[in-house]
Scaffold this motif. Structure first.
Motif, short mmCIF file in Angstrom:
data_model
loop_
_atom_site.label_atom_id
_atom_site.label_comp_id
_atom_site.label_asym_id
_atom_site.label_seq_id
_atom_site.Cartn_x
_atom_site.Cartn_y
_atom_site.Cartn_z
N THR A 134 39.90 33.58 37.12
CA THR A 134 39.43 34.91 37.51
C THR A 134 40.12 35.95 36.64
N SER A 135 39.32 36.82 36.03
CA SER A 135 39.89 37.88 35.20
C SER A 135 39.90 39.22 35.93
N PHE A 136 39.06 39.34 36.97
CA PHE A 136 38.99 40.60 37.71
C PHE A 136 38.43 40.31 39.09
N LEU A 137 39.02 40.91 40.12
CA LEU A 137 38.50 40.79 41.48
C LEU A 137 38.76 42.08 42.24
N ASP A 138 37.70 42.67 42.76
CA ASP A 138 37.81 43.83 43.65
C ASP A 138 37.22 43.38 44.99
N GLU A 139 38.10 42.92 45.88
CA GLU A 139 37.64 42.39 47.17
C GLU A 139 36.99 43.47 48.03
N VAL A 140 37.46 44.71 47.91
CA VAL A 140 36.90 45.80 48.72
C VAL A 140 35.46 46.08 48.31
N ALA A 141 35.21 46.18 47.02
CA ALA A 141 33.86 46.46 46.52
C ALA A 141 32.97 45.22 46.58
N GLY A 142 33.56 44.03 46.49
CA GLY A 142 32.77 42.82 46.48
C GLY A 142 32.26 42.49 45.08
N TYR A 143 33.18 42.50 44.10
CA TYR A 143 32.80 42.22 42.71
C TYR A 143 33.95 41.50 42.02
N GLY A 144 33.61 40.50 41.22
CA GLY A 144 34.63 39.78 40.47
C GLY A 144 34.06 39.17 39.21
N GLU A 145 34.95 38.85 38.27
CA GLU A 145 34.54 38.25 37.00
C GLU A 145 35.44 37.08 36.67
N LEU A 146 34.87 36.11 35.96
CA LEU A 146 35.62 34.98 35.43
C LEU A 146 35.88 35.20 33.96
N ASP A 147 37.00 34.67 33.47
CA ASP A 147 37.33 34.74 32.05
C ASP A 147 36.56 33.63 31.36
N THR A 148 35.45 33.99 30.72
CA THR A 148 34.59 33.01 30.05
C THR A 148 34.46 33.32 28.56
N GLY A 149 35.41 34.05 28.03
CA GLY A 149 35.34 34.41 26.61
C GLY A 149 34.68 35.77 26.44
N SER A 150 33.82 35.87 25.44
CA SER A 150 33.23 37.18 25.12
C SER A 150 32.10 37.59 26.05
N THR A 151 31.58 36.66 26.84
CA THR A 151 30.52 36.97 27.79
C THR A 151 31.06 36.78 29.20
N ALA A 152 30.97 37.80 30.04
CA ALA A 152 31.51 37.72 31.39
C ALA A 152 30.52 37.05 32.33
N LEU A 153 31.03 36.16 33.17
CA LEU A 153 30.26 35.62 34.29
C LEU A 153 30.80 36.33 35.52
N ALA A 154 29.98 37.18 36.12
CA ALA A 154 30.42 38.04 37.22
C ALA A 154 29.69 37.70 38.50
N PHE A 155 30.29 38.08 39.62
CA PHE A 155 29.71 37.87 40.94
C PHE A 155 29.79 39.19 41.70
N ALA A 156 28.68 39.56 42.34
CA ALA A 156 28.63 40.77 43.16
C ALA A 156 28.11 40.37 44.53
N SER A 157 28.67 40.95 45.56
CA SER A 157 28.26 40.61 46.92
C SER A 157 26.91 41.22 47.26
N HIS A 158 26.22 40.56 48.17
CA HIS A 158 24.95 41.09 48.65
C HIS A 158 25.15 42.47 49.28
N ALA A 159 26.28 42.66 49.96
CA ALA A 159 26.55 43.96 50.59
C ALA A 159 26.69 45.06 49.53
N LEU A 160 27.37 44.77 48.43
CA LEU A 160 27.50 45.75 47.35
C LEU A 160 26.14 46.10 46.79
N MET A 161 25.31 45.12 46.56
CA MET A 161 24.00 45.38 45.98
C MET A 161 23.11 46.16 46.95
N ALA A 162 23.23 45.89 48.24
CA ALA A 162 22.46 46.65 49.22
C ALA A 162 22.84 48.13 49.16
#
Length: 80
Positions: A28-56
């Motif tokens: 994990t390269s970044f995690l904001d548990e409050v906002a519901g967003y995080g990223e993995l360290d995958t090199g030059s392209t980020a693989l990120a995750f956003a919560s359904h609540a954040l997107m709503a």
């Protein structure tokens, strides 16, 4: 052109990051548990995750979650 990132919309961002860490050895390269967003360290392209609540909150017009869709979503994530 540089491909910047892919975002997967998930129910639990922290659990999704942990799964990819265990399954693929990514960190994990970044995690904001409050906002519901995080990223993995995958090199030059980020693989990120956003919560359904954040997107709503960000998309008041709505979007279709993976578990609400009767058909498979048109996306695949793989590695060589």
């Amino acid at each position: 052109m540089k491909f910047g990132h892919t975002i997967a919309y998930v129910q639990d961002v922290k659990a999704s990051l942990a799964f990819f860490e265990r399954a693929f050895g990514l960190k994990t390269s970044f995690l904001d548990e409050v906002a519901g967003y995080g990223e993995l360290d995958t090199g030059s392209t980020a693989l990120a995750f956003a919560s359904h609540a954040l997107m709503a909150d960000l998309l008041p017009g709505g979007y279709v979650t993976d578990h609400e869709s009767a058909r498979p979503l048109g996306v695949e994530i793989g590695s060589p």
